[in-house]
Write a protein that holds these residues in place. Structure first.
Motif, PDB file in Angstrom:
ATOM      1  N   GLU A  69      18.281   8.237 -13.705  1.00  0.00           N
ATOM      2  CA  GLU A  69      17.736   8.933 -12.538  1.00  0.00           C
ATOM      3  C   GLU A  69      18.826   9.723 -11.837  1.00  0.00           C
ATOM      4  OE1 GLU A  69      15.373   6.775  -9.736  1.00  0.00           O
ATOM      5  OE2 GLU A  69      14.857   5.298 -11.253  1.00  0.00           O
ATOM      6  N   SER A  70      18.404  10.682 -11.037  1.00  0.00           N
ATOM      7  CA  SER A  70      19.369  11.521 -10.329  1.00  0.00           C
ATOM      8  C   SER A  70      20.163  10.710  -9.306  1.00  0.00           C
ATOM      9  CB  SER A  70      18.667  12.689  -9.657  1.00  0.00           C
ATOM     10  OG  SER A  70      17.751  12.211  -8.694  1.00  0.00           O
ATOM     11  N   ILE A  71      19.524   9.700  -8.700  1.00  0.00           N
ATOM     12  CA  ILE A  71      20.256   8.882  -7.725  1.00  0.00           C
ATOM     13  C   ILE A  71      21.352   8.080  -8.424  1.00  0.00           C
ATOM     14  CG2 ILE A  71      18.681   6.922  -7.774  1.00  0.00           C
ATOM     15  CD1 ILE A  71      20.333   8.282  -4.626  1.00  0.00           C
ATOM     16  N   ASP A  72      21.067   7.639  -9.645  1.00  0.00           N
ATOM     17  CA  ASP A  72      22.081   6.911 -10.410  1.00  0.00           C
ATOM     18  C   ASP A  72      23.221   7.839 -10.804  1.00  0.00           C
ATOM     19  OD1 ASP A  72      20.900   4.424 -10.268  1.00  0.00           O
ATOM     20  OD2 ASP A  72      19.729   4.707 -12.104  1.00  0.00           O
ATOM     21  N   LYS A  73      22.904   9.075 -11.113  1.00  0.00           N
ATOM     22  CA  LYS A  73      23.951  10.047 -11.433  1.00  0.00           C
ATOM     23  C   LYS A  73      24.849  10.272 -10.227  1.00  0.00           C
ATOM     24  CE  LYS A  73      21.375  12.498 -14.988  1.00  0.00           C
ATOM     25  NZ  LYS A  73      20.761  13.764 -15.391  1.00  0.00           N
ATOM     26  N   ILE A  74      24.245  10.317  -9.049  1.00  0.00           N
ATOM     27  CA  ILE A  74      25.029  10.491  -7.819  1.00  0.00           C
ATOM     28  C   ILE A  74      25.927   9.277  -7.594  1.00  0.00           C
ATOM     29  CG2 ILE A  74      24.864  10.670  -5.305  1.00  0.00           C
ATOM     30  CD1 ILE A  74      22.292  12.329  -5.770  1.00  0.00           C
ATOM     31  N   LYS A  75      25.403   8.087  -7.856  1.00  0.00           N
ATOM     32  CA  LYS A  75      26.200   6.869  -7.680  1.00  0.00           C
ATOM     33  C   LYS A  75      27.369   6.836  -8.653  1.00  0.00           C
ATOM     34  CE  LYS A  75      22.421   4.034  -5.904  1.00  0.00           C
ATOM     35  NZ  LYS A  75      21.508   2.920  -6.189  1.00  0.00           N
TER      36      LYS A  75
ATOM     37  N   SER B 193      23.741   0.557  -9.160  1.00  0.00           N
ATOM     38  CA  SER B 193      23.105   1.583  -9.986  1.00  0.00           C
ATOM     39  C   SER B 193      22.535   0.935 -11.245  1.00  0.00           C
ATOM     40  CB  SER B 193      24.117   2.672 -10.363  1.00  0.00           C
ATOM     41  OG  SER B 193      25.072   2.156 -11.256  1.00  0.00           O
TER      42      SER B 193
END
Length: 117
Positions: free
Chosen positions: A2-8, A52
């Protein structure tokens, strides 16, 4: 992922980078503080990754790896020495064979082919 995981993950990499940058920015005579900078960056990055999905997957993989390692049947001391002896014997026999082949080829090429004997 997910994009939030990429940010993390990106944030974790940034924290590691900041810790390393802190090591080089701080004065040389502050060795403990410089080392603490790197350790703090790594710990903060680990904390971010912990929340994450890739971090949770890694922890699960590590736990499974430990469980599998506990299932291994390790050889006894006697078996270890026996296997080591076989390996040394094989290496010795192979070394003698390679020496014999090298000597025979050297004799063949220098004495017969080149006539320098």
């Amino acid at each position: 992922m997910e994009s939030i995981d990429k940010i993390k993950v990106a944030a974790a990499l940034l924290l590691v980078g900041l810790g390393v940058a802190g090591f080089y920015v701080l004065p040389v005579d502050q060795g403990a503080l410089r080392s603490l900078s790197v350790v703090a960056g790594l710990l903060l990055a680990a904390a971010v990754l912990w929340f994450s999905q890739p971090g949770r997957d890694f922890v699960e993989y590590a736990r499974d790896s430990v469980k599998e390692a506990q299932k291994v049947v390790w050889p006894t001391r006697k078996e270890t020495w026996q296997i080591t002896g076989v390996v040394f014997l094989f290496v010795g026999v192979l070394a003698l064979f390679m020496w014999a082949v090298d000597s025979a080829l050297a004799k063949f090429f220098y004495d017969i082919v080149l006539g320098r004997g």
